[in-house]
Design a protein around this motif. Structure first.
Motif, short mmCIF file in Angstrom:
data_model
loop_
_atom_site.label_atom_id
_atom_site.label_comp_id
_atom_site.label_asym_id
_atom_site.label_seq_id
_atom_site.Cartn_x
_atom_site.Cartn_y
_atom_site.Cartn_z
N PRO A 170 -20.43 6.26 -38.55
CA PRO A 170 -21.26 6.92 -39.56
C PRO A 170 -22.20 7.95 -38.93
CG PRO A 170 -21.32 4.54 -39.83
CD PRO A 170 -20.64 4.82 -38.52
N VAL A 171 -22.50 8.97 -39.68
CA VAL A 171 -23.36 10.05 -39.19
C VAL A 171 -24.74 9.52 -38.80
CG1 VAL A 171 -24.17 10.74 -41.49
CG2 VAL A 171 -24.12 12.41 -39.65
N GLU A 172 -25.22 8.48 -39.46
CA GLU A 172 -26.54 7.94 -39.15
C GLU A 172 -26.62 7.43 -37.71
OE1 GLU A 172 -25.98 7.80 -43.56
OE2 GLU A 172 -24.74 7.21 -41.85
N ALA A 173 -25.54 6.85 -37.22
CA ALA A 173 -25.52 6.33 -35.85
C ALA A 173 -25.61 7.45 -34.83
CB ALA A 173 -24.27 5.49 -35.62
N THR A 174 -24.85 8.52 -35.04
CA THR A 174 -24.89 9.63 -34.09
C THR A 174 -26.17 10.45 -34.25
OG1 THR A 174 -23.56 11.00 -35.58
CG2 THR A 174 -22.39 9.75 -33.88
N LEU A 175 -26.73 10.46 -35.47
CA LEU A 175 -27.98 11.18 -35.69
C LEU A 175 -29.11 10.59 -34.86
CD1 LEU A 175 -29.78 13.24 -37.15
CD2 LEU A 175 -29.97 11.59 -39.03
N VAL A 176 -29.22 9.28 -34.82
CA VAL A 176 -30.29 8.64 -34.03
C VAL A 176 -30.14 9.01 -32.56
CG1 VAL A 176 -31.29 6.45 -33.28
CG2 VAL A 176 -30.66 6.77 -35.67
N ASP A 177 -28.92 9.01 -32.04
CA ASP A 177 -28.71 9.40 -30.64
C ASP A 177 -29.14 10.84 -30.40
OD1 ASP A 177 -27.67 6.90 -29.99
OD2 ASP A 177 -25.60 7.52 -30.29
N ALA A 178 -28.81 11.74 -31.33
CA ALA A 178 -29.19 13.15 -31.19
C ALA A 178 -30.70 13.33 -31.29
CB ALA A 178 -28.48 14.00 -32.25
N LEU A 179 -31.33 12.59 -32.18
CA LEU A 179 -32.79 12.69 -32.31
C LEU A 179 -33.50 12.21 -31.04
CD1 LEU A 179 -33.22 11.38 -35.97
CD2 LEU A 179 -33.65 13.72 -35.16
N ARG A 180 -32.96 11.17 -30.43
CA ARG A 180 -33.59 10.57 -29.26
C ARG A 180 -33.73 11.58 -28.11
NH1 ARG A 180 -30.51 6.43 -29.07
NH2 ARG A 180 -31.82 5.00 -30.25
N VAL A 181 -32.85 12.56 -28.03
CA VAL A 181 -32.91 13.53 -26.94
C VAL A 181 -33.49 14.88 -27.39
CG1 VAL A 181 -31.07 12.44 -25.62
CG2 VAL A 181 -30.50 14.25 -27.27
N ASP A 182 -33.94 14.95 -28.63
CA ASP A 182 -34.50 16.18 -29.17
C ASP A 182 -36.01 16.24 -28.91
OD1 ASP A 182 -33.80 18.56 -31.05
OD2 ASP A 182 -35.64 17.71 -31.92
N GLU A 183 -36.55 17.44 -28.86
CA GLU A 183 -38.00 17.60 -28.64
C GLU A 183 -38.84 17.02 -29.77
OE1 GLU A 183 -38.50 22.11 -30.46
OE2 GLU A 183 -38.33 21.86 -28.30
N SER A 184 -38.25 16.76 -30.92
CA SER A 184 -38.97 16.21 -32.07
C SER A 184 -39.21 14.70 -31.96
CB SER A 184 -38.19 16.50 -33.35
OG SER A 184 -36.95 15.81 -33.32
N TRP A 185 -38.59 14.06 -30.98
CA TRP A 185 -38.67 12.60 -30.83
C TRP A 185 -40.11 12.15 -30.60
CZ3 TRP A 185 -35.45 8.77 -31.78
CH2 TRP A 185 -35.69 7.51 -31.22
N VAL A 186 -40.52 11.16 -31.35
CA VAL A 186 -41.83 10.52 -31.18
C VAL A 186 -41.55 9.04 -30.98
CG1 VAL A 186 -44.12 10.12 -32.15
CG2 VAL A 186 -42.90 12.24 -32.70
N SER A 187 -41.66 8.56 -29.76
CA SER A 187 -41.26 7.18 -29.47
C SER A 187 -42.03 6.14 -30.29
CB SER A 187 -41.40 6.89 -27.97
OG SER A 187 -42.74 7.03 -27.56
N ALA A 188 -43.25 6.47 -30.68
CA ALA A 188 -44.06 5.54 -31.47
C ALA A 188 -43.47 5.29 -32.85
CB ALA A 188 -45.48 6.07 -31.60
N TYR A 189 -42.53 6.12 -33.28
CA TYR A 189 -41.94 5.98 -34.61
C TYR A 189 -40.49 5.51 -34.57
CZ TYR A 189 -45.99 8.89 -35.72
OH TYR A 189 -47.24 9.40 -35.84
N SER A 190 -40.04 4.99 -33.45
CA SER A 190 -38.72 4.38 -33.38
C SER A 190 -38.93 2.88 -33.21
CB SER A 190 -37.90 4.95 -32.22
OG SER A 190 -36.61 4.37 -32.24
#
Length: 172
Positions: free
Chosen positions: A30-50
């Protein structure tokens, strides 16, 4: 059940949660699974919100993520999602606990606004309402009932304009 921040050891379990929670016939991943992986390496990632929900054995049974988003080009919002819960744990309060935790984290960090695309019968219980009611417009022609926002304690009426999710959302 415990809600805590994601750790590097949780990555595979998080992918499994979203793969299972959003499984569809004929779709391998599902796209949701790959989306989380892509977000994790993006500059928008905020670890406090995962955040993950873990059972008494330490198994990850749910996950939610929020990333830096923009309104009118300004980084004044959190784009929430995806939020996934293993099917065997659904309708047991895990999703609600994750939602309350991520909203609490955003509020504690003085985020003005949290935005999501979701079901209009579910998210109002957490204070979400159509984003257009607070002057925030969707980046695509989604129905206003699905594009929702929750102003936080740091909200300012001057926050108005087009919403922009983190870059990986553009690839969906």
């Amino acid at each position: 059940m415990l809600i805590r921040r994601e750790t590097p050891a949780d990555v595979d379990a998080i992918r499994a949660v979203h793969s299972t929670a959003f499984a569809k016939d004929g779709v391998d991943v599902p796209v949701e699974a790959t989306l989380v992986d892509a977000l994790r390496v993006d500059e928008s990632w905020v670890s406090a919100y995962s955040l993950v929900a873990v059972d008494s054995d330490g198994q990850v049974v749910g996950h939610v993520v929020g990333t830096r988003a923009r309104v009118a080009g300004e980084p004044v919002a959190v784009g929430l999602g995806p939020l996934g819960v293993l099917p065997g744990w659904q309708r047991r309060g895990v999703g609600s606990a994750l939602m309350h935790a991520v909203l609490g984290a955003a509020d504690a960090r003085d985020e003005p606004l949290v935005v999501l695309l979701g079901h209009p019968d579910y998210y109002p219980r957490f204070g979400f309402r159509p984003a257009v009611e607070v002057g925030v417009t969707p980046p695509q022609p989604w129905g206003p009932q699905y594009f929702m926002a929750r102003p936080m304690n740091a909200w300012r009426d001057t926050i108005r304009g087009e919403f922009r999710y983190a870059r990986p959302f553009d690839d969906l």
